[in-house]
Structure formats: structure tokens, C-alpha cells
Scaffold this active site. Sequence first.
Site, PDB file in Angstrom:
ATOM      1  CG  ASP A 199      -1.634   0.925   1.521  1.00  0.00           C
ATOM      2  OD1 ASP A 199      -1.882   1.764   0.702  1.00  0.00           O
ATOM      3  OD2 ASP A 199      -3.008   1.117   2.328  1.00  0.00           O
ATOM      4  CD  GLN A 202      -1.334   8.281   3.243  1.00  0.00           C
ATOM      5  OE1 GLN A 202      -0.891   9.738   3.894  1.00  0.00           O
ATOM      6  NE2 GLN A 202      -2.643   8.569   3.923  1.00  0.00           N
ATOM      7  CB  CYS A 364      -9.184   4.599   8.155  1.00  0.00           C
ATOM      8  SG  CYS A 364     -11.049   5.304   7.949  1.00  0.00           S
TER       9      CYS A 364
END
Length: 406
Positions: A199, A202, A364
Amino acid sequence: MFDLQNIRSQFPILNQTVNGKPLIYLDNGATSQKPVSVFESWMKYYTEINANVHRGIHTLSQLATEEMEVSRRKIQRFVNAKNDYEIIFTKGTTEGLNLIAYSLTNLVKKNDEIIISHLEHHSNIVPWQMLCERTGAKLKVIPMDENGILQLDFLDKNLNEKTKIVSVNQVSNALGVVNPIEEIISKVRKNSDALVVIDGAQSVPHMKIDVQKMDCDFFVFSGHKMYAPMGTGILYGKEEILRKIQPFHGGGEMIATCTFEKTTYADLPFKFEAGTPNVGGNIALGAAVDFMEKIGQEQIQHHENALLDYAQQKLLEIEGLRIYGEKAKRTGVVSFNLEGIGISSDVGMILDKLGIAVRTGHHCTQPIMNFFNIAGTVRASFAVYNTFEEIDVLAEGVRKAKRMLS
């Protein structure tokens, strides 16, 4: 040469006031602002060549197709993918992760194992839980310590022939912790045949990405955190794996042949791009890449890391302030609370009255908050247009919040 004032001049939204104060936008971890060049790219599509792609022989359709495919090639170069057809347009990181989790269903069976980390955003937790529910696989979690540092000896003990997927973020959205992705992937390759999903939501805004050097199997990120429009994103996947797995969505654009008896799928990348795409957004994502590359990713990283160091220094001067992940390697984010003030949103609301936009709550990442036994944090997150003077105002605003709420 890094010219901060020139960079800021490209973001009209930064010129406004909020509650009578100059806007200080420190919520870039949620979404970044967009430069004029990205708006212009998006507007050019809708005002000059608005047409559907890949389906028409007329001029506008051909022009729109070429512009979107040029953007795909820009992104290929941006992350150093081997082939442009390994770049799949998505709506964002969440869709990319769901696409992978769904498409791998047939490759995962009962009692297989999927490993994620304690630092994950919900979008890198829930799709894997859903995959486990569909298949009977088991979810395992790499633990972290009080500094938000992952305990990688867990991998030495838990990677085995049952491990099918390891999915971790490169940078934590809640804490800004930079995970040692190269070490994680090396351990996975040594001890299992698992697929590695990264992922990058960021990390892409803050550091240079090289998916071939990283040797991940999948890499996902969103456009809206890297100066592009919302509703845009990328899934990178290695060609040999993308050819093996099933599509996530079915419909137009992703077929080779379709009869009532059987459908065969289009070649990459279109196999995973069903329906009319966000053409204007996808083209503007390429413009965001141009914007970042014109400044230089190393320059962006240097400036943002300097902002982070300065913010940590100024905030830690405030008595009773705790920064989460303080001892870890971090980028882009400082996440903190004030001692004795249990509701982070109260701090956020006072800062908002001073024109300072920060994020509050659990971001989250409820498992992270549960680990620290807190409901949430105040998160200030940085972009290339932020200044040291804005951090001074942030620190003074936090002091004011402390005085008002103590």
C-alpha cells in the site's frame, strides 16, 4: 532550485482565509491540494477532447485515448514499472486493494494464511478479512512496539508454505512510520512463495518509488494524495501475475469476446478496467506526475522531512505533548495528543478557528488507536507547499488549545 514561493503560487486555494485567518492546510495525509497545471489538464480534456476512449474511430475519441495512454506511460516511468500494461487505472488505493483481494480468491484455500501488519489502514485490513471469510484462510498480524516499529521477527516465525499473501503499507497514514519494505520482501522471498502487496498511498507523495527494485508483486496508490483529482488511483501488478488472476469488475471495455455462452477477457491492462474510465482524472493524474517531477522527488522529500523535523522539535517544546511513533523513522506526518485532553477533535476545532486544517480521530486505523488505548490523535501532515512559518503558527495554536482545554 527549490522555490517554495513559486510552488505555493501554483495552488490558488492557499490564498484564502478560514475563519478570518490565512489558511494553513496540514491535512495532506487525507488529501493534498491541486496545482493549476492539474486543473488545466482536466479542463482541457472536458473543453477540447471530451469523448470516450478505446471505442471510437472519430478524432476526439482517438485524441482522448492517446492522452490517457500517455498518462499511463508517465505513471509507468514514475514508479519504474517494466511495462505500461502493468499499470491499471483505479478509483484509488481502496479499490486497488479490493481488486487484488477479490481477484486472488481462486488462489487461496481453507487454512492458507494472509499476513498484514498492525500499522494498516482499514482498507488494507477489511478486504483481507473478507477474503478469509470467503475462503476459510486465516489472517495473521505483524505486531508493533510502543514506537510503531514493526517486529519483523514475527515473519521469521510465521512465514511458511501456507502463507499466500503479505500485504503491508510502506508508510503509516496514522503515524507516518516508514516500514522497512525491502527487508520485509526479502524475508517473504526467502521463506515462502507468498505474493507481496504494498500500500503506497502515503509513500508516493513523499518519496521516489521503484517497483522493480522493490520487487513487490502489487503496488497500489491514490492520485488525490499526490496533487491529482479525487477518484483516481493506480494498481501496479507484475505481468505474469496479472495474466493469471481473475478480473474484479465485468462489463464493457474488459472483454475480448462476449456471447451468452462464454466471455473471454481483453488483454492487459484492459482486463481490469471495465466500463467508462475517469478519463479526465486519469489524464490529470499524469499532469500531477509532471508537477512532482518538475520540482524533483528528492527535493520534495528533503523539504518535507525538514518540515517534519521542525514540527517535532516545536511541538515537543509543549509540556505534556506526546508524539506517537516519535522514535521511528517517519515521513509526512506528526501525530500527537495533549496530556489530560482526551478528545482530539476538541484540539482540532480550536485549530480550525485559527485557520489551521488538521485531521483528528482514529484515521481509519482503529487497531493502532486500540494499541495505544486512545480514541484518536491530532494529525498534522505535510506537502511540498507547506512552510516552516506555518508550523510556528501550528505550535502556537496547540499551546492556545492546551490553555483553553486544560
